[in-house]
Enzyme design. Structure first.
Site, PDB file in Angstrom:
ATOM      1  N   TYR A 164      -7.352  17.029 -23.385  1.00  0.00           N
ATOM      2  CA  TYR A 164      -8.162  15.968 -22.287  1.00  0.00           C
ATOM      3  C   TYR A 164      -8.311  16.757 -21.040  1.00  0.00           C
ATOM      4  O   TYR A 164      -7.370  17.605 -20.249  1.00  0.00           O
ATOM      5  CB  TYR A 164      -7.132  15.010 -22.047  1.00  0.00           C
ATOM      6  CG  TYR A 164      -7.808  14.017 -20.920  1.00  0.00           C
ATOM      7  CD1 TYR A 164      -8.795  13.230 -20.944  1.00  0.00           C
ATOM      8  CD2 TYR A 164      -7.358  14.092 -19.454  1.00  0.00           C
ATOM      9  CE1 TYR A 164      -9.424  12.438 -20.106  1.00  0.00           C
ATOM     10  CE2 TYR A 164      -7.813  13.228 -18.650  1.00  0.00           C
ATOM     11  CZ  TYR A 164      -8.827  12.531 -18.767  1.00  0.00           C
ATOM     12  OH  TYR A 164      -9.417  11.515 -17.806  1.00  0.00           O
ATOM     13  N   HIS A 194     -18.128  12.171  -9.413  1.00  0.00           N
ATOM     14  CA  HIS A 194     -16.948  11.516  -8.690  1.00  0.00           C
ATOM     15  C   HIS A 194     -16.983  11.415  -7.279  1.00  0.00           C
ATOM     16  O   HIS A 194     -16.221  10.856  -6.594  1.00  0.00           O
ATOM     17  CB  HIS A 194     -15.653  12.150  -9.232  1.00  0.00           C
ATOM     18  CG  HIS A 194     -15.189  11.650 -10.650  1.00  0.00           C
ATOM     19  ND1 HIS A 194     -16.122  11.875 -11.664  1.00  0.00           N
ATOM     20  CD2 HIS A 194     -14.146  11.364 -11.313  1.00  0.00           C
ATOM     21  CE1 HIS A 194     -15.724  11.447 -12.767  1.00  0.00           C
ATOM     22  NE2 HIS A 194     -14.487  11.123 -12.425  1.00  0.00           N
ATOM     23  N   ASN A 307      -7.095  15.257  -8.884  1.00  0.00           N
ATOM     24  CA  ASN A 307      -6.503  14.276  -9.521  1.00  0.00           C
ATOM     25  C   ASN A 307      -5.128  14.190  -9.021  1.00  0.00           C
ATOM     26  O   ASN A 307      -4.246  15.119  -8.934  1.00  0.00           O
ATOM     27  CB  ASN A 307      -6.301  14.788 -11.115  1.00  0.00           C
ATOM     28  CG  ASN A 307      -6.091  13.323 -12.089  1.00  0.00           C
ATOM     29  OD1 ASN A 307      -5.521  13.502 -13.021  1.00  0.00           O
ATOM     30  ND2 ASN A 307      -6.158  12.235 -11.345  1.00  0.00           N
ATOM     31  N   TYR A 395      15.313 -15.403  22.204  1.00  0.00           N
ATOM     32  CA  TYR A 395      15.466 -14.481  21.132  1.00  0.00           C
ATOM     33  C   TYR A 395      14.551 -13.141  21.089  1.00  0.00           C
ATOM     34  O   TYR A 395      14.990 -12.264  20.840  1.00  0.00           O
ATOM     35  CB  TYR A 395      15.005 -15.120  19.882  1.00  0.00           C
ATOM     36  CG  TYR A 395      15.982 -16.299  19.275  1.00  0.00           C
ATOM     37  CD1 TYR A 395      16.965 -16.685  19.944  1.00  0.00           C
ATOM     38  CD2 TYR A 395      15.318 -17.064  18.317  1.00  0.00           C
ATOM     39  CE1 TYR A 395      17.631 -17.864  19.705  1.00  0.00           C
ATOM     40  CE2 TYR A 395      16.161 -18.431  17.610  1.00  0.00           C
ATOM     41  CZ  TYR A 395      17.404 -18.429  18.374  1.00  0.00           C
ATOM     42  OH  TYR A 395      18.149 -19.772  18.313  1.00  0.00           O
ATOM     43  N   ARG A 398      17.300 -11.203  23.260  1.00  0.00           N
ATOM     44  CA  ARG A 398      18.605 -11.033  22.824  1.00  0.00           C
ATOM     45  C   ARG A 398      18.683 -10.741  21.281  1.00  0.00           C
ATOM     46  O   ARG A 398      19.423  -9.916  20.851  1.00  0.00           O
ATOM     47  CB  ARG A 398      19.244 -12.460  22.523  1.00  0.00           C
ATOM     48  CG  ARG A 398      20.669 -12.609  22.420  1.00  0.00           C
ATOM     49  CD  ARG A 398      21.228 -13.834  22.122  1.00  0.00           C
ATOM     50  NE  ARG A 398      20.352 -15.062  22.484  1.00  0.00           N
ATOM     51  CZ  ARG A 398      20.575 -16.205  21.908  1.00  0.00           C
ATOM     52  NH1 ARG A 398      21.568 -16.486  20.854  1.00  0.00           N
ATOM     53  NH2 ARG A 398      19.846 -17.285  22.498  1.00  0.00           N
ATOM     54  N   PHE A 444      -0.411  10.124 -11.598  1.00  0.00           N
ATOM     55  CA  PHE A 444      -1.392   9.889 -10.844  1.00  0.00           C
ATOM     56  C   PHE A 444      -1.855   8.510 -10.029  1.00  0.00           C
ATOM     57  O   PHE A 444      -2.282   8.095  -8.933  1.00  0.00           O
ATOM     58  CB  PHE A 444      -2.610  10.346 -11.330  1.00  0.00           C
ATOM     59  CG  PHE A 444      -3.027   9.439 -12.574  1.00  0.00           C
ATOM     60  CD1 PHE A 444      -3.317   8.166 -12.624  1.00  0.00           C
ATOM     61  CD2 PHE A 444      -2.841  10.301 -13.808  1.00  0.00           C
ATOM     62  CE1 PHE A 444      -3.484   7.426 -13.741  1.00  0.00           C
ATOM     63  CE2 PHE A 444      -3.097   9.559 -15.006  1.00  0.00           C
ATOM     64  CZ  PHE A 444      -3.278   8.107 -15.002  1.00  0.00           C
ATOM     65  N   GLU A 529      -8.678   2.673 -17.319  1.00  0.00           N
ATOM     66  CA  GLU A 529      -7.829   2.425 -16.228  1.00  0.00           C
ATOM     67  C   GLU A 529      -7.880   0.985 -15.797  1.00  0.00           C
ATOM     68  O   GLU A 529      -8.510   0.534 -14.702  1.00  0.00           O
ATOM     69  CB  GLU A 529      -8.467   3.243 -15.038  1.00  0.00           C
ATOM     70  CG  GLU A 529      -8.581   4.952 -15.356  1.00  0.00           C
ATOM     71  CD  GLU A 529      -9.584   5.641 -14.521  1.00  0.00           C
ATOM     72  OE1 GLU A 529      -9.999   5.163 -13.680  1.00  0.00           O
ATOM     73  OE2 GLU A 529      -9.757   6.839 -15.031  1.00  0.00           O
TER      74      GLU A 529
END
Length: 591
Positions: A164, A194, A307, A395, A398, A444, A529
């Site tokens: 791959y 990409h 990647n 508060y 404190r 990834f 994905e």
């Protein structure tokens, strides 16, 4: 023969200069002439005589005199910009320099190095690399690991094994086998296709961090990149040649594909690139100006560059470091406010916090004790109300150790995750040289840093939420016993009225930003994905939340320093008086 790279209306032109006595004005006219020549409509000009322009350096944006000689005014291969009078800036215009240009005009090439081995990078190191304080080199051990990893890839190609991303397509195309003679083209096509991000480019500091972190991951020796290519990338980092990386486009699995692809696109000499010398220009020109050549991708190297979770993680590093700084400052600011509001130190007693021993709570209580009234640092303000009838404080005063404390613990938790991620191999497939094989996995996936940064945003926001309430107490005369909105002539002057409104607006905006992005997931890549982290948005919005926290605490600091003026001539403790003096060195008392 000298040559200059000239920016005209979004285009870059290489203009050679054959004569030593030519002027800056000639260079501008020649660049505009070449620009007009390449346009079907002559760029909208009737003739070159109609064009009026200014010429300025890209580095620092200094204006040049048109009558100056080129050999005196400019260096060989320098980048300049021609600004045509009357031009309106288009919405997609990339300025030659990013925001904060005055910082980059003072950039000095660092002399010190950080040796990367893929195992020991810290968040502080990465932030310093982003600021341009160090160059990068590899350790000898890292170099050997990289070489052995590459040998596995070369063996796969030689034996024509189907693996791959090396001999196949990507994502949904994982079953498509690619011919040997197309493997280099496969990697280039991967990077180009990409590179699909949008939005503003990362500022130079963040791009440096992104590039440095990717180098660190490649140095681990599980990516299959060649040592030759990795050293080319390091040379580009050391020359501060930074690709155009849009901030939006990653879903955080399979890694930060879009931003890392833009990073790789610049490294192969395509797209835009920035350096202190050139500003934004075509990547090939920027590299050439620095004596560098574009990377020629070998099989697997495009995938090795893009990647991983480095966009999420590098932004997360900045977030963690800024959060750590503002958390410490929040204790100092709150202590000063407590003094102005004449609060008590009893709530910070050691024995109280020993009964609930959270680490952050104990640390914050210790800081308050070290800043406030004590035998070591007496306070005249504290002494003035020592015998008042007030039993306990609100508060927001404190409970600072309890509220600020958990923020400190949150930061420590997130820093631990981010540090692990900094030194993790996040490629797919992984190259195991010791086993002589590649294995596909899911390192990834950005869920770890995404969840951590969502948690950081929620935690750090509370510093602003409680600070805004303290600002209200400072400005409200019924709570502070000080003039309304901290101004002597109320009505004539509104004082801190709208400063408090700004703080309230920022806190409200943070409430929306604190919604976790990592609870969302959208299936991508044709359901290959099918679960993603949305970590890119988690990182970016964490930084926005932190920025708002910094701004709210700055308002509180100014308000507290304003309030202490109405208690004079009484003095607070020595440490807090030093804080007051620091503020007054840049901001005067508002009457």
């Amino acid at each position: 023969m000298p040559r200059y790279t000239v920016h005209v209306r979004g285009e870059w032109l290489a203009v050679p200069c054959q004569e030593a006595q030519l002027t800056v004005g000639w260079l501008g006219r020649e660049a505009v002439r070449r620009y007009i020549k390449n346009k079907p409509d002559n760029g909208g000009f009737a003739s070159l005589d109609d064009v009026h322009f200014l010429v300025r350096r890209c580095k620092g944006l200094g204006l040049l005199d048109n009558e100056d000689l080129l050999e005196v005014a400019l260096e060989d291969n320098e980048f300049v910009e021609v600004v045509i009078e009357g031009d309106a800036m288009s919405p997609d215009f990339i300025p030659s320099q990013p925001e904060g240009v005055y910082l980059y005009s003072k950039y000095r090439e660092p002399e010190k190095y950080i040796a990367l081995d893929g195992d020991s990078l810290t968040t502080e190191d990465l932030v310093n690399l982003g600021k341009g304080r160090y160059k990068i080199k590899l350790t000898p051990t890292a170099e050997k690991r990289v070489q052995k990893s590459r040998e596995v890839i070369d063996s796969i190609i030689k034996e024509k094994t189907v693996v791959y991303g090396i001999t196949t397509g990507f994502g949904k195309f994982a079953r498509t086998v690619i011919p040997i003679n197309k493997l280099q083209e496969l990697q280039v096509n991967l990077v180009r296709s990409h590179s699909s991000g949008v939005g503003k480019p990362l500022i130079p500091e963040r791009c440096r961090m992104l590039l440095a972190l990717r180098i660190n991951v490649l140095a681990k020796g599980y990516s299959g990149i060649s040592l030759e290519t990795l050293k080319q990338v390091i040379e580009m980092f050391n020359a501060s040649c930074l690709p155009y990386v849009p901030e939006k486009g990653t879903v955080g699995a399979s890694g930060d594909l879009a931003p890392l692809s833009h990073l790789a696109l610049g490294l192969i000499g395509e797209g835009k690139m920035w350096s202190p010398k050139s500003g934004w220009a075509d990547a090939k020109y920027v590299l050439e100006a620095h004596g560098l050549t574009p990377v020629i991708l070998k099989p697997k190297e495009g995938l090795a560059l893009i990647n991983g979770t480095q966009m999420i993680t590098s932004l997360g590093c900045e977030a963690v470091e800024r959060a750590s700084a503002i958390a410490r400052q929040a204790d100092i600011v709150a202590a000063l406010t407590l003094e102005v509001l004449k609060g008590t130190t009893k709530a910070f007693d050691t024995d109280i916090h020993a009964l609930r021993p959270h680490r952050g709570q104990i640390e914050v209580a210790f800081r308050f004790r070290s800043l406030l009234d004590s035998d070591h640092h007496p306070s005249e303000i504290a002494e003035s109300h020592r015998f008042c009838d007030r039993v306990q404080d609100a508060y927001t005063l404190r409970c600072c150790p309890q509220v600020h404390g958990v923020v400190n613990d949150t930061i420590a938790f997130v820093k631990d995750i981010i540090t692990t991620e900094l030194n993790s191999a996040t490629d797919n497939p992984m190259v195991f040289a010791s086993r002589g094989e590649t294995i596909s996995g899911g390192n990834f996936h950005g869920e770890y840093p995404a969840k951590a940064l969502d948690y950081l945003a929620i935690g750090i926001h509370e510093l602003a939420a409680i600070s805004e309430r303290r600002i209200e107490r400072l400005c409200n005369p019924s709570l502070s016993e000080l003039p309304a909105f901290l101004v002597a002539e109320g009505g004539l002057n509104s004082g801190f009225m709208i400063a408090h409104c700004t703080a309230a607006a920022l806190v409200s905006e943070n409430k929306a930003l604190c919604h976790p992005s990592s609870v969302d997931s959208l299936s991508t890549s044709a359901a290959t994905e099918d679960h993603v982290s949305m970590g890119g948005w988690a990182a970016r919005k964490a930084l926005r939340v932190i920025e708002h926290v910094e701004q709210v605490l700055a308002i509180e600091l100014l308000a507290a320093c304003q309030g202490i003026e109405f208690l004079r001539p009484l003095k607070t403790t020595t440490p807090l008086e030093k804080v007051y003096d620091l503020v007054r060195s840049v901001v005067r008392f508002g009457k």
